[in-house]
Motif scaffolding. Structure first.
Motif, mmCIF file in Angstrom:
data_model
loop_
_atom_site.group_PDB
_atom_site.id
_atom_site.type_symbol
_atom_site.label_atom_id
_atom_site.label_comp_id
_atom_site.label_asym_id
_atom_site.label_seq_id
_atom_site.Cartn_x
_atom_site.Cartn_y
_atom_site.Cartn_z
ATOM 1 N N GLU A 1 94.478 42.542 40.993
ATOM 2 C CA GLU A 1 94.421 41.302 41.654
ATOM 3 C C GLU A 1 92.494 41.084 41.095
ATOM 4 O O GLU A 1 92.155 39.711 42.110
ATOM 5 C CB GLU A 1 93.643 41.927 43.460
ATOM 6 C CG GLU A 1 94.876 43.269 43.706
ATOM 7 C CD GLU A 1 95.762 40.945 44.208
ATOM 8 O OE1 GLU A 1 95.454 40.858 44.937
ATOM 9 O OE2 GLU A 1 97.404 41.978 44.250
ATOM 10 N N TYR A 2 92.196 41.967 40.182
ATOM 11 C CA TYR A 2 90.936 41.458 39.837
ATOM 12 C C TYR A 2 90.770 39.800 39.278
ATOM 13 O O TYR A 2 90.343 38.841 39.085
ATOM 14 C CB TYR A 2 89.824 42.728 39.234
ATOM 15 C CG TYR A 2 88.627 42.429 38.662
ATOM 16 C CD1 TYR A 2 87.666 42.405 39.796
ATOM 17 C CD2 TYR A 2 88.543 41.866 37.969
ATOM 18 C CE1 TYR A 2 86.485 42.111 39.408
ATOM 19 C CE2 TYR A 2 87.066 41.059 37.085
ATOM 20 C CZ TYR A 2 86.477 41.515 37.259
ATOM 21 O OH TYR A 2 84.728 40.946 37.536
ATOM 22 N N LEU A 3 92.219 40.363 38.396
ATOM 23 C CA LEU A 3 91.849 39.163 37.545
ATOM 24 C C LEU A 3 92.693 37.162 38.731
ATOM 25 O O LEU A 3 92.785 36.701 37.902
ATOM 26 C CB LEU A 3 93.773 39.359 36.757
ATOM 27 C CG LEU A 3 92.834 40.203 35.386
ATOM 28 C CD1 LEU A 3 94.267 40.901 34.843
ATOM 29 C CD2 LEU A 3 92.766 40.091 34.487
ATOM 30 N N LYS A 4 93.793 38.014 39.278
ATOM 31 C CA LYS A 4 93.546 36.602 40.649
ATOM 32 C C LYS A 4 92.354 36.653 41.367
ATOM 33 O O LYS A 4 92.221 35.486 41.819
ATOM 34 C CB LYS A 4 94.607 37.123 41.059
ATOM 35 C CG LYS A 4 95.854 37.367 41.005
ATOM 36 C CD LYS A 4 97.238 37.687 41.938
ATOM 37 C CE LYS A 4 97.205 39.005 42.334
ATOM 38 N NZ LYS A 4 98.197 39.337 43.730
ATOM 39 N N MET A 5 91.356 36.812 40.874
ATOM 40 C CA MET A 5 90.202 36.757 42.532
ATOM 41 C C MET A 5 89.801 36.107 42.033
ATOM 42 O O MET A 5 88.840 34.924 42.741
ATOM 43 C CB MET A 5 89.381 38.162 42.150
ATOM 44 C CG MET A 5 87.879 37.857 43.080
ATOM 45 S SD MET A 5 86.698 39.165 42.469
ATOM 46 C CE MET A 5 86.572 38.649 41.291
ATOM 47 N N PHE A 6 89.208 34.691 40.517
ATOM 48 C CA PHE A 6 88.216 34.422 40.640
ATOM 49 C C PHE A 6 89.092 32.459 41.003
ATOM 50 O O PHE A 6 87.933 32.213 41.448
ATOM 51 C CB PHE A 6 88.252 34.167 39.013
ATOM 52 C CG PHE A 6 87.861 35.780 38.217
ATOM 53 C CD1 PHE A 6 86.579 35.011 38.099
ATOM 54 C CD2 PHE A 6 88.509 35.946 37.845
ATOM 55 C CE1 PHE A 6 85.411 36.591 37.658
ATOM 56 C CE2 PHE A 6 87.938 37.564 36.967
ATOM 57 C CZ PHE A 6 85.952 37.532 36.705
ATOM 58 N N ASP A 7 90.262 32.461 40.290
ATOM 59 C CA ASP A 7 90.833 31.451 41.457
ATOM 60 C C ASP A 7 90.960 31.303 42.905
ATOM 61 O O ASP A 7 91.100 30.257 43.555
ATOM 62 C CB ASP A 7 92.127 31.163 40.623
ATOM 63 C CG ASP A 7 92.324 30.958 39.232
ATOM 64 O OD1 ASP A 7 91.779 30.239 38.950
ATOM 65 O OD2 ASP A 7 93.319 30.975 38.693
ATOM 66 N N GLU A 8 90.744 32.478 43.230
ATOM 67 C CA GLU A 8 90.892 32.893 44.814
ATOM 68 C C GLU A 8 88.849 32.536 45.260
ATOM 69 O O GLU A 8 89.089 31.366 46.135
ATOM 70 C CB GLU A 8 91.358 33.876 44.850
ATOM 71 C CG GLU A 8 92.674 34.463 44.876
ATOM 72 C CD GLU A 8 92.592 36.151 46.021
ATOM 73 O OE1 GLU A 8 93.856 36.465 45.001
ATOM 74 O OE2 GLU A 8 91.627 36.695 45.585
ATOM 75 N N ILE A 9 88.632 32.945 44.246
ATOM 76 C CA ILE A 9 87.251 31.950 44.584
ATOM 77 C C ILE A 9 87.123 30.070 44.517
ATOM 78 O O ILE A 9 86.352 29.700 45.879
ATOM 79 C CB ILE A 9 85.862 32.867 43.531
ATOM 80 C CG1 ILE A 9 86.215 34.533 44.100
ATOM 81 C CG2 ILE A 9 84.733 32.075 43.889
ATOM 82 C CD1 ILE A 9 85.107 35.055 43.520
ATOM 83 N N LEU A 10 87.738 30.153 43.269
ATOM 84 C CA LEU A 10 87.197 28.725 42.932
ATOM 85 C C LEU A 10 88.295 27.849 43.519
ATOM 86 O O LEU A 10 88.108 26.382 44.115
ATOM 87 C CB LEU A 10 88.207 28.565 41.324
ATOM 88 C CG LEU A 10 86.894 29.027 40.969
ATOM 89 C CD1 LEU A 10 87.124 29.448 39.330
ATOM 90 C CD2 LEU A 10 85.257 28.751 40.611
ATOM 91 N N ALA A 11 88.945 28.017 44.536
ATOM 92 C CA ALA A 11 89.696 27.278 46.094
ATOM 93 C C ALA A 11 89.222 27.474 47.248
ATOM 94 O O ALA A 11 89.877 25.918 47.609
ATOM 95 C CB ALA A 11 90.936 28.135 46.040
ATOM 96 N N TYR A 12 87.509 27.798 47.240
ATOM 97 C CA TYR A 12 87.289 27.429 48.289
ATOM 98 C C TYR A 12 86.088 26.687 47.544
ATOM 99 O O TYR A 12 85.576 26.068 46.361
ATOM 100 C CB TYR A 12 86.018 28.509 48.845
ATOM 101 C CG TYR A 12 86.717 29.673 48.984
ATOM 102 C CD1 TYR A 12 86.797 29.727 50.845
ATOM 103 C CD2 TYR A 12 87.395 30.462 48.327
ATOM 104 C CE1 TYR A 12 87.285 31.023 51.619
ATOM 105 C CE2 TYR A 12 88.057 31.575 49.625
ATOM 106 C CZ TYR A 12 87.459 31.733 51.146
ATOM 107 O OH TYR A 12 88.622 32.612 51.357
ATOM 108 N N LYS A 13 85.812 25.162 47.970
ATOM 109 C CA LYS A 13 84.326 24.369 48.559
ATOM 110 C C LYS A 13 83.374 25.134 49.074
ATOM 111 O O LYS A 13 83.057 25.117 49.637
ATOM 112 C CB LYS A 13 84.774 23.119 49.308
ATOM 113 C CG LYS A 13 86.124 22.446 48.829
ATOM 114 C CD LYS A 13 86.223 21.403 50.166
ATOM 115 C CE LYS A 13 87.798 20.474 49.474
ATOM 116 N NZ LYS A 13 88.207 19.836 50.035
ATOM 117 N N PHE A 14 82.449 25.436 47.952
ATOM 118 C CA PHE A 14 81.295 25.737 47.840
ATOM 119 C C PHE A 14 79.687 25.527 46.377
ATOM 120 O O PHE A 14 80.502 24.652 45.756
ATOM 121 C CB PHE A 14 81.302 27.598 47.811
ATOM 122 C CG PHE A 14 81.198 27.981 46.444
ATOM 123 C CD1 PHE A 14 80.153 28.248 45.035
ATOM 124 C CD2 PHE A 14 83.225 28.215 45.887
ATOM 125 C CE1 PHE A 14 81.006 28.396 44.565
ATOM 126 C CE2 PHE A 14 83.376 28.143 45.021
ATOM 127 C CZ PHE A 14 82.014 29.101 43.575
#
Length: 351
Positions: free
Chosen positions: A231-244
């Motif tokens: 899950e950690y390896l997928k976390m970065f793309d999950e973060i970057l999917a947000y508009k922040f």
């Protein structure tokens, strides 16, 4: 994390690490003191990068914390060790985490910028360093403590007086609307056994994902003590999917941006891919056969350990020069990152 004097603990014998001190890293031979807390060993470590040191917050010793206004009602708090935030709305204030180090000061910090009442405290996850200051909210009338149901179950079992039991729980996602502002809470499983929250304020383009990315630094030990590297390896793309525009990872000396997330993703994937390549390309039988000439064939644990040590050692030596001048703490935590990736590649990776 302690108050961030990084002490390098070389957890597994056999990993040889080179420590760079110049602009172009020059590997050194490990000394007999490598992996100890002796003064000689500590001096081998690379100082915090100047670019990172320049971003330390100016903390008033009398207060014990600093505060930054991100706009749209969002304020960040830090003591250069931990980070939290709060959101001011027309109907009251929502607080995100209460670190043990300065949590008792959060109500006073809020009072400096608004007279609105504190309505809610959101827990990012169970770890006491991030919510161990929640007792400061115990006597606030009507305050809601919001967390994942699994976090609440764990805290009830722990009976820790410094971590208030949640009063509002949910399983996977929750949207809070208060005083014209929205907070989106979503469950992820990259770090703690009981789950972790992404905390997002869309009106402010603000995202908080604690114990994920630390601006300017490599992740903490074992990829931030991750219990699930998949899950950690997928976390970065999950973060970057947000508009922040602004990002809080919960620790150390500065808040972050999308670029910080991208750099940490690059580093993490470099560690994972390097470990996988070296592991899969190693003639493990030859390594075992060579070691068996010395210790014989019976001690299979020791023989297998030579394989893991060889992969870890070769990975550290390859990765460190690429990152020693890009992120702080590379020589401190890289060996633990390599070991975490190696365990995943060896037993869990299905690619």
């Amino acid at each position: 994390m302690t108050k961030f004097v990084f002490l390098f603990l070389l957890a597994v014998p056999g990993i040889q690490v080179s420590f760079a001190q110049e602009s172009q890293p020059t590997p050194k031979q490990p000394s007999a003191l490598a992996g100890t807390d002796s003064p000689e060993a500590l001096r081998e470590h690379v100082p915090v990068l100047p670019a990172v040191r320049a971003k330390y917050w100016n903390i008033d010793p009398a207060l014990g914390y600093g505060m930054k206004d991100f706009g749209n009602g969002v304020y960040a708090l830090s003591d250069n060790g931990w980070q939290s935030a709060f959101l001011v709305t027309d109907a009251g204030v929502i607080v995100f985490d209460a670190p043990a180090s300065y949590g008792k000061h959060i109500p006073d910090a809020i009072a400096k910028v608004t007279n609105k009442p504190i309505k809610m405290l959101v827990y990012s996850h169970v770890h006491k360093d991030h919510i161990g200051g929640s007792m400061a909210f115990k006597n606030i009338p009507g305050v809601q403590i919001i967390a994942l149901d699994s976090v609440s179950d764990f805290l009830k079992e722990m009976k820790d007086p410094n971590r208030l039991i949640p009063t509002v729980t949910f399983n996977s996602a929750k949207t809070i609307k208060l005083g014209g502002k929205t907070v989106e809470l979503t469950r992820h499983n990259y770090h703690s056994n009981e789950g972790d929250l992404f905390i997002y304020v869309p009106e402010a383009k603000f995202l908080m994902a604690v114990d994920s990315v630390t601006s300017g630094y490599v992740p903490f030990q074992d990829f931030d003590l991750s219990t699930n590297l998949h899950e950690y390896l997928k976390m970065f793309d999950e973060i970057l999917a947000y508009k922040f525009d602004n990002f809080i990872g919960g620790h150390l000396t500065d808040t972050g941006t999308r670029k910080d997330v991208e750099i940490t993703k690059e580093y993490t994937n470099d560690v994972y891919n390097t470990v996988k390549r070296i592991h899969n390309g190693l003639d493990q039988g030859a390594v075992v056969a060579q070691a068996a000439k010395t210790v014989g064939p019976d001690n299979e644990f020791l023989l297998f350990k030579q394989v893991l040590d060889r992969v870890a050692n070769d990975s550290v030596k390859e990765i460190e020069p690429r990152w020693i001048n890009r992120l702080a703490g590379v020589d401190v935590w890289l060996p633990s990152h390599v070991r975490t990736a190696l365990i995943y590649v060896r037993w869990d990776d299905k690619e």
